[in-house]
Design an enzyme around this catalytic site. Structure first.
Site, PDB file in Angstrom:
ATOM      1  N   ASP A   1      80.478  52.669  59.407  1.00  0.00           N
ATOM      2  CA  ASP A   1      79.025  52.673  59.516  1.00  0.00           C
ATOM      3  C   ASP A   1      78.459  54.043  59.145  1.00  0.00           C
ATOM      4  O   ASP A   1      79.181  55.030  59.007  1.00  0.00           O
ATOM      5  CB  ASP A   1      78.602  52.309  60.940  1.00  0.00           C
TER       6      ASP A   1
ATOM      7  N   TYR B   1      91.689  55.369  65.351  1.00  0.00           N
ATOM      8  CA  TYR B   1      90.352  55.946  65.508  1.00  0.00           C
ATOM      9  C   TYR B   1      90.348  57.020  66.582  1.00  0.00           C
ATOM     10  O   TYR B   1      91.106  56.961  67.551  1.00  0.00           O
ATOM     11  CB  TYR B   1      89.339  54.870  65.891  1.00  0.00           C
TER      12      TYR B   1
END
Length: 444
Positions: free
Chosen positions: A183, A242
Site C-alpha cells: 500500500d 514483514y
C-alpha cells in the site's frame, strides 16, 4: 394555430408545476435523511470479556496510533533503502537476510528451446521507500513503484511486443509481476518481481542500471538474476516476512513493565464510569439503532481509559498465533469477510514476535525507543499486518487475556478488531522461496 399555442402554454405550465413539486419533494427527502444521519447511533462491537469497558473505541485507537513521531521511522527506512543502515541497527546485532537465489537459477534444459521456453526470465529484487510512492500497483495519475519499474524495463522488450504496443498507441513498457503489492506508505527491503523477454542480448546489469537511474534515493535494485521460466514471484513464494516499527512515547518508555494492568483494573472498578454509562443509555432513541450490536460502553469515549501498553504483553498475544493455520478474515480490510469465491482467508503464521528496539534519531542521542513487530507467514490478507499490530496494542492496553487474538478470529464483525495502524511503520523485509528457517528472523 392559436389553439395549438394555447395547448403548448398549458403543457409548459403543467411541466413547470410538476418540476417545482418534485424539487420540494427532493428537499423533504434530503432533510429527512440528514436528520436520520444526525440521530443515528453508531455503536461498537459487543466485547463480552471482563476488560470490555477498558478497550479503546475505533476513534480512540486511531488517534493513539497516528499521534506518533512517524517521521523518524520514515527516515530510518529511507536510510535502510539507500544502504546507509541495516535492520540489524535496531538491535545492535549482525543479522543477515537469507539469499535463496540458488533455488530458482536457470534449469539445465537440454535441446533447443522453442515457444514460451525460449524466453529469458529475470528475478529482480528491489528496495524502495514507501513514503516516496503511492504504493506498488500502477494507477492513473499516481506515482507508483510498478509504473517506474515497468517504464524502465520498456527498453528491453522484444521487437514484436514493441510493435504491438506502438500500434495500440500504448507506452513502451515491460511487464513486471510482483510477489505482493504494498500500500501507499509501505516500504520494502527485498521486494521480488520478475520480467521476461525474448531478447538474448539483455544482461542482468543492464536491468539494474536502468531501474536505478529512474528514482535514485527512493528506489534501489538489490540484485538481478536469470531464473527458470517456471519461476513466479507470487505463486512460487513459500513465506513473506514483514516488520512493523511503532514509535513509543516518553510515558510509555517510562512504564514498560506491564504496569498498565493496574491502570486497567483501576478504570474498570471506577464507579463514575457506570454512572455515566447508565445516564447515556437513558437518552438513546432505540429506533435509531439499526441492526447494530450494542456494546457496554455505547461508544462513550472516556478520558480515563488506559493510555499505555506493555510491549511484553503484545509479544505474549502475538506468540499465541505461531505455528497455527487460522482464518484471519476479521483482520483483513477491503475484502468481503464472508465469501464463496476468491482466495481462502487461512494463513499459517510461522513467526510472530514483538520487542523493544532503538532507531537513530537526531533529537535523541541514544536513538528513539520503538516497538518492533515481526511477522512471517505463508501469505497475508489485505492490510492484515496493520490490523494485527493495532489490535494487539489495543488488547495489551486493555489488559486482555493471552488468547484474545485467537478469540477475535471467531468474531462476527470486523468492528471487533481495531482500525489499521499507519502504513508508515510497515516494511516488507523479504520473500522466501525455500522452507522457512527461524534463524533468519530478527527477533527470537
Amino acid at each position: 394555430m392559436l389553439r395549438c399555442s394555447s395547448q403548448l402554454k398549458e403543457s409548459v405550465a403543467i411541466f413547470i408545476s410538476r418540476k417545482k413539486k418534485l424539487g420540494r419533494f427532493r428537499d423533504i427527502i434530503s432533510s429527512v435523511m440528514e436528520n436520520e444521519a444526525e440521530n443515528k447511533v453508531y455503536v461498537h462491537y459487543n466485547h463480552s470479556d471482563s476488560c470490555s469497558s477498558a478497550r479503546w473505541t475505533a476513534r480512540e485507537s486511531y488517534r493513539f496510533m497516528y499521534d506518533r513521531a512517524w517521521q523518524d521511522v520514515i527516515d530510518f527506512y529511507s536510510n535502510v533503502v539507500n544502504g546507509r543502515l541495516t535492520l540489524s541497527t535496531l538491535f545492535g546485532t549482525e543479522t543477515s537476510i537469507h539469499d535463496d537465489s540458488e533455488t530458482v537459477e536457470v534449469s539445465d534444459e537440454k535441446g533447443e528451446r522453442s515457444g514460451r521456453w525460449e524466453r529469458v526470465t529475470f528475478k529482480i529484487i528491489i528496495s524502495y521507500n514507501g513514503g516516496a510512492f503511492d504504493g506498488w500497483q500502477k494507477q492513473p495519475g499516481l506515482n507508483t513503484v510498478q509504473e517506474i519499474v515497468e517504464r524502465s524495463l520498456g527498453r528491453f522488450v522484444d521487437e514484436k511486443k514493441a510493435q504491438l504496443l506502438k500500434e495500440k498507441s500504448k507506452p513502451l513498457e515491460g511487464c513486471a509481476v510482483v510477489a505482493g503489492r504494498t500500500d501507499k506508505g509501505v516500504s520494502a527491503i527485498r521486494q521480488v518481481c520478475s520480467f521476461y523477454t525474448w531478447r538474448k542480448d539483455v544482461k542482468p546489469w543492464d536491468i539494474e542500471d536502468a531501474i536505478n537511474s529512474v528514482a535514485p534515493g527512493k528506489l534501489r535494485v538489490v540484485s538481478v538474476s536469470e531464473v527458470s521460466r517456471v519461476f513466479h514471484p507470487n505463486f512460487s513464494a513459500k513465506w513473506r516476512h514483514y516488520l512493523y516499527i511503532f514509535p513509543l512515547s516518553n510515558q510509555e518508555i517510562e512504564k514498560q513493565s506491564c504496569e498498565n494492568k493496574k491502570e486497567v483494573e483501576n478504570f474498570i472498578s471506577d464507579g463514575n464510569y457506570n454512572e455515566q454509562r447508565n445516564g447515556y443509555l437513558e437518552n438513546i432513541r432505540w429506533e435509531n439503532v439499526e441492526n447494530l450490536i450494542i456494546s457496554d460502553n455505547m461508544g462513550l469515549e472516556a478520558a480515563n481509559k488506559p493510555t499505555r501498553f506493555s510491549v511484553c504483553r503484545v509479544n505474549q498475544l502475538l506468540q499465541q498465533l505461531e505455528r497455527k493455520l487460522l482464518s484471519y478474515k476479521m483482520f483483513a480490510r477491503d475484502t468481503k469477510a464472508s465469501r464463496n469465491i476468491g482466495p481462502p482467508t487461512e494463513c499459517f503464521m510461522y513467526h510472530a514476535r514483538a520487542a523493544e528496539a532503538r532507531i537513530p534519531c537526531s533529537d535523541h542521542g541514544e536513538g528513539r525507543e520503538v516497538m518492533c513487530v515481526e511477522l512471517v507467514a505463508n501469505r497475508f490478507l489485505r492490510k492484515m499486518v496493520r490490523v494485527l499490530v493495532a489490535t494487539s496494542i489495543r488488547e495489551a492496553a486493555a489488559g486482555a487475556e493471552e488468547d484474545a487474538l485467537l478469540k477475535l478470529m471467531g468474531a462476527t464483525c470486523r468492528r471487533a478488531t481495531a482500525p489499521p495502524a499507519p502504513p508508515d511503520g510497515l516494511c516488507l523485509v523479504d520473500v522466501g522461496y525455500t522452507e522457512f528457517d527461524p534463524q533468519n528472523c530478527l527477533l527470537s
